[in-house]
Motif scaffolding. Sequence first.
Motif, PDB file in Angstrom:
ATOM      1  N   THR A  37      93.152  59.530 -34.935  1.00 19.86           N
ATOM      2  CA  THR A  37      94.362  60.060 -34.272  1.00 19.86           C
ATOM      3  C   THR A  37      93.970  61.133 -33.255  1.00 19.86           C
ATOM      4  N   GLY A  38      93.011  61.969 -33.650  1.00 17.91           N
ATOM      5  CA  GLY A  38      92.544  63.009 -32.724  1.00 17.91           C
ATOM      6  C   GLY A  38      92.005  62.397 -31.441  1.00 17.91           C
ATOM      7  N   LEU A  39      91.219  61.322 -31.621  1.00 18.51           N
ATOM      8  CA  LEU A  39      90.615  60.651 -30.458  1.00 18.51           C
ATOM      9  C   LEU A  39      91.705  60.008 -29.583  1.00 18.51           C
ATOM     10  N   VAL A  40      92.645  59.343 -30.243  1.00 18.23           N
ATOM     11  CA  VAL A  40      93.733  58.682 -29.488  1.00 18.23           C
ATOM     12  C   VAL A  40      94.526  59.726 -28.719  1.00 18.23           C
ATOM     13  N   VAL A  41      94.915  60.801 -29.420  1.00 10.84           N
ATOM     14  CA  VAL A  41      95.769  61.817 -28.803  1.00 10.84           C
ATOM     15  C   VAL A  41      95.012  62.561 -27.686  1.00 10.84           C
ATOM     16  N   LEU A  42      93.735  62.856 -27.951  1.00  9.49           N
ATOM     17  CA  LEU A  42      92.957  63.593 -26.948  1.00  9.49           C
ATOM     18  C   LEU A  42      92.722  62.749 -25.690  1.00  9.49           C
ATOM     19  N   THR A  43      92.295  61.496 -25.878  1.00 10.22           N
ATOM     20  CA  THR A  43      92.024  60.651 -24.704  1.00 10.22           C
ATOM     21  C   THR A  43      93.322  60.332 -23.968  1.00 10.22           C
ATOM     22  N   PHE A  44      94.380  60.159 -24.754  1.00 12.74           N
ATOM     23  CA  PHE A  44      95.684  59.902 -24.128  1.00 12.74           C
ATOM     24  C   PHE A  44      96.110  61.107 -23.283  1.00 12.74           C
ATOM     25  N   SER A  45      95.803  62.322 -23.784  1.00  7.99           N
ATOM     26  CA  SER A  45      96.283  63.550 -23.128  1.00  7.99           C
ATOM     27  C   SER A  45      95.738  63.718 -21.707  1.00  7.99           C
ATOM     28  N   ILE A  46      94.576  63.140 -21.451  1.00  3.69           N
ATOM     29  CA  ILE A  46      93.974  63.265 -20.108  1.00  3.69           C
ATOM     30  C   ILE A  46      94.883  62.618 -19.064  1.00  3.69           C
ATOM     31  N   TRP A  47      95.588  61.568 -19.501  1.00  2.00           N
ATOM     32  CA  TRP A  47      96.500  60.871 -18.579  1.00  2.00           C
ATOM     33  C   TRP A  47      97.630  61.802 -18.121  1.00  2.00           C
ATOM     34  N   PRO A  48      98.422  62.379 -19.049  1.00  2.00           N
ATOM     35  CA  PRO A  48      99.483  63.281 -18.542  1.00  2.00           C
ATOM     36  C   PRO A  48      98.952  64.543 -17.871  1.00  2.00           C
ATOM     37  N   ILE A  49      97.777  65.014 -18.312  1.00  2.00           N
ATOM     38  CA  ILE A  49      97.266  66.267 -17.723  1.00  2.00           C
ATOM     39  C   ILE A  49      96.781  66.040 -16.289  1.00  2.00           C
ATOM     40  N   PHE A  50      96.041  64.951 -16.062  1.00  2.00           N
ATOM     41  CA  PHE A  50      95.426  64.764 -14.731  1.00  2.00           C
ATOM     42  C   PHE A  50      95.946  63.562 -13.933  1.00  2.00           C
ATOM     43  N   PHE A  51      96.398  62.526 -14.631  1.00  3.95           N
ATOM     44  CA  PHE A  51      96.732  61.294 -13.904  1.00  3.95           C
ATOM     45  C   PHE A  51      98.148  60.791 -14.219  1.00  3.95           C
ATOM     46  N   ARG A  52      99.060  61.684 -14.477  1.00  3.52           N
ATOM     47  CA  ARG A  52     100.395  61.287 -14.936  1.00  3.52           C
ATOM     48  C   ARG A  52     101.100  60.366 -13.930  1.00  3.52           C
ATOM     49  N   GLY A  53     100.665  60.462 -12.659  1.00  8.41           N
ATOM     50  CA  GLY A  53     101.304  59.634 -11.629  1.00  8.41           C
ATOM     51  C   GLY A  53     100.987  58.161 -11.781  1.00  8.41           C
ATOM     52  N   ILE A  54      99.841  57.855 -12.441  1.00  6.99           N
ATOM     53  CA  ILE A  54      99.491  56.446 -12.656  1.00  6.99           C
ATOM     54  C   ILE A  54     100.293  55.947 -13.849  1.00  6.99           C
ATOM     55  N   GLY A  55     100.797  54.727 -13.773  1.00  5.17           N
ATOM     56  CA  GLY A  55     101.583  54.191 -14.878  1.00  5.17           C
ATOM     57  C   GLY A  55     103.021  54.004 -14.439  1.00  5.17           C
ATOM     58  N   ILE A  56     103.929  54.463 -15.287  1.00  8.12           N
ATOM     59  CA  ILE A  56     105.353  54.205 -15.041  1.00  8.12           C
ATOM     60  C   ILE A  56     105.813  54.806 -13.707  1.00  8.12           C
ATOM     61  N   HIS A  57     105.335  56.015 -13.377  1.00  2.77           N
ATOM     62  CA  HIS A  57     105.729  56.664 -12.124  1.00  2.77           C
ATOM     63  C   HIS A  57     105.282  55.820 -10.922  1.00  2.77           C
ATOM     64  N   LEU A  58     104.026  55.375 -10.965  1.00  5.10           N
ATOM     65  CA  LEU A  58     103.485  54.579  -9.861  1.00  5.10           C
ATOM     66  C   LEU A  58     104.215  53.236  -9.747  1.00  5.10           C
ATOM     67  N   MET A  59     104.534  52.657 -10.902  1.00  8.28           N
ATOM     68  CA  MET A  59     105.278  51.382 -10.898  1.00  8.28           C
ATOM     69  C   MET A  59     106.588  51.520 -10.151  1.00  8.28           C
ATOM     70  N   ARG A  60     107.283  52.623 -10.433  1.00  9.66           N
ATOM     71  CA  ARG A  60     108.590  52.831  -9.783  1.00  9.66           C
ATOM     72  C   ARG A  60     108.410  53.066  -8.277  1.00  9.66           C
ATOM     73  N   LEU A  61     107.334  53.784  -7.905  1.00  7.62           N
ATOM     74  CA  LEU A  61     107.075  54.014  -6.473  1.00  7.62           C
ATOM     75  C   LEU A  61     106.842  52.684  -5.756  1.00  7.62           C
ATOM     76  N   ILE A  62     106.055  51.816  -6.393  1.00  8.95           N
ATOM     77  CA  ILE A  62     105.756  50.517  -5.768  1.00  8.95           C
ATOM     78  C   ILE A  62     107.031  49.681  -5.695  1.00  8.95           C
ATOM     79  N   GLU A  63     107.749  49.665  -6.820  1.00  7.82           N
ATOM     80  CA  GLU A  63     108.963  48.845  -6.881  1.00  7.82           C
ATOM     81  C   GLU A  63     110.009  49.286  -5.845  1.00  7.82           C
ATOM     82  N   ASN A  64     110.111  50.601  -5.636  1.00 10.46           N
ATOM     83  CA  ASN A  64     111.101  51.103  -4.683  1.00 10.46           C
ATOM     84  C   ASN A  64     110.553  51.233  -3.262  1.00 10.46           C
ATOM     85  N   GLY A  65     109.304  50.828  -3.067  1.00 10.24           N
ATOM     86  CA  GLY A  65     108.696  50.911  -1.727  1.00 10.24           C
ATOM     87  C   GLY A  65     108.519  52.344  -1.270  1.00 10.24           C
ATOM     88  N   GLU A  66     108.100  53.231  -2.191  1.00  9.78           N
ATOM     89  CA  GLU A  66     107.997  54.651  -1.859  1.00  9.78           C
ATOM     90  C   GLU A  66     106.538  55.156  -1.819  1.00  9.78           C
TER      91      GLU A  66
END
Lengths: 261, 297
Positions: free
Chosen positions: A65-94
């Motif tokens: 759990t520590g490993l999952v939570v820690l590795t997962f945390s790097i995404w919101p800390i540094f790359f939160r824009g990748i994923g759902i946010h980026l999907m919406r930008l592409i979908e809306n042409g933004e």
Amino acid sequence: MDKLIYYQQLIKTGYKQAFALKKVFILRVLFMILNNLMLLYAWHLMFLNFSTIHSWTFNDFMFMTGLVVLTFSIWPIFFRGIGIHLMRLIENGELDSFLVIPRHVLFSVGCSVCDPSGIGDFITGILLIFFSGLVSLSNLPMVFCFIFSGICVFLTINILISTLPFFIKNSSDIGERLFYMFFNIAGYPGSIYSGYLKLIFCTLLPVGFISILPVELMHNFSGTVFMFLIVASICFLSLSIFIFSYGLKKYESGNRFNIHH
Amino acid sequence: MPETVIIADHLTKIFKYKKGVLGKIIENTAVSALSFEVKAGEIIAFIGPNGGGKSTTIKMLTSILYPSSGHASVLGLTPWKNREKLVRQIGVVFGQKSQLYYHLSPTDSYTLSAAAYNLSSREAKARVHELAKQFEIEDCLNLPVKNLSLGQRMRCELIASLLHRPSVLFLDEPTLGLDIEAKYLFRSFLLKQAQKEGTTVFLTSHDVGDIESLCHRILLINHGKLLLDSDIQNLKEKYGAGQVLCVERPSGKIEEISLQTTTKLSQLKKFFSSQPFSNVFVRSTDLETIIASIYRK
């Protein structure tokens, strides 16, 4: 070096933007720690009754759990824009404002948004790995490699989900569900997966790179499996970046009014 | 810098849509075999009705969209093949898309842009100071963008796009939603800046005021095809016939005669003497009327 300075500045600006709402920032960090500890407590109660789940002890589960939570945390800390946010930008042409910046589009979007709750996850992850009792000075470098591999896997999944709207219209809802499905699979003790399911999770859908293989390697180290874990993680990440770049050719810009929030 | 800075050669963009789950693919040609050239230092009005293909063309020239066919070159580079290299040398302002962070000050966004364009902190500060002074917006630089008026925000957007001294500036409806005063300020700053640094400006706008006060040449497109490529003065002379002499008859009816270099005195005498009149005035044929008449053709 120039690139690093830019991404560092981008992350700093993202945090400045998030910190403009100070109370929300602090509350999100605290609530995320609380949320993780509550979940762990529930699993602790479960382990009190069963002591092991398919040979995994509560300590193994804590480490995973520590490993999952820690590795997962790097995404919101540094790359939160990748994923759902980026999907919406592409979908809306933004994506336009990122395409006219002389930097990599994927990482420019990724580093432009931050989620303070990731700091809560990061702190929880460190604590869980440390208190799992599985880590010693001798295996610490290996744990760092697991963290690196986990970050690659989470990024890969997020990048691949982000590319969906290039190929399937209005797919952001599907993408969001896929992302949480992946995270849920990673949240259960890896020992419950066996046979073909384990094979899939350790190859095609590499959730096992975070939730299965590290604990197994901590108990029975195998150089081959360890090398496979690291090399495959890097390959998966490179492939996902390539697929994103290919998908970008299919991008259709929109004409919605928008602004960086 | 090459003499010709923008080349579009049979540039085409076709959007494809699927109708229904298994339905046939519908094609929408947004830009069709568009060809033109722009020389260094020119200020071009790229105009056309809504859906005419203006924004799609700008997006292909600025590396945002890949074309379906054809070729384009901006500053000697193919936009969709050399995106990072090209955008270092161009500036882009979209009237409806902001490059500034909403909760932060313009200065914060400029710091980030400086890092993107490899400008040193000292260099960036000096450039922002120079532009802000010229654009009379120094007081707004440290306020959150959300607290700026639209006019102030657009001037800040312009500073962001000029920070790295671009050779070509693409402006897509930059005065959209601005009031008269803000438009006037925006145009005069832009003109001053373009003249001072010799920047090539490629502008799309529905506002004829923008075109008349800034541009030398018009490229007019509709349905993705180039309808007209003309010097503004030539356009007025050719389609608008310059000045129009108007007389108001006692009944209130207004009659007009077009004044051209070929107009004879006898024609004017006949015009005045045909009926009594209560008022005489001269008006210029405005560019908007000319453009609208070309669209209708």
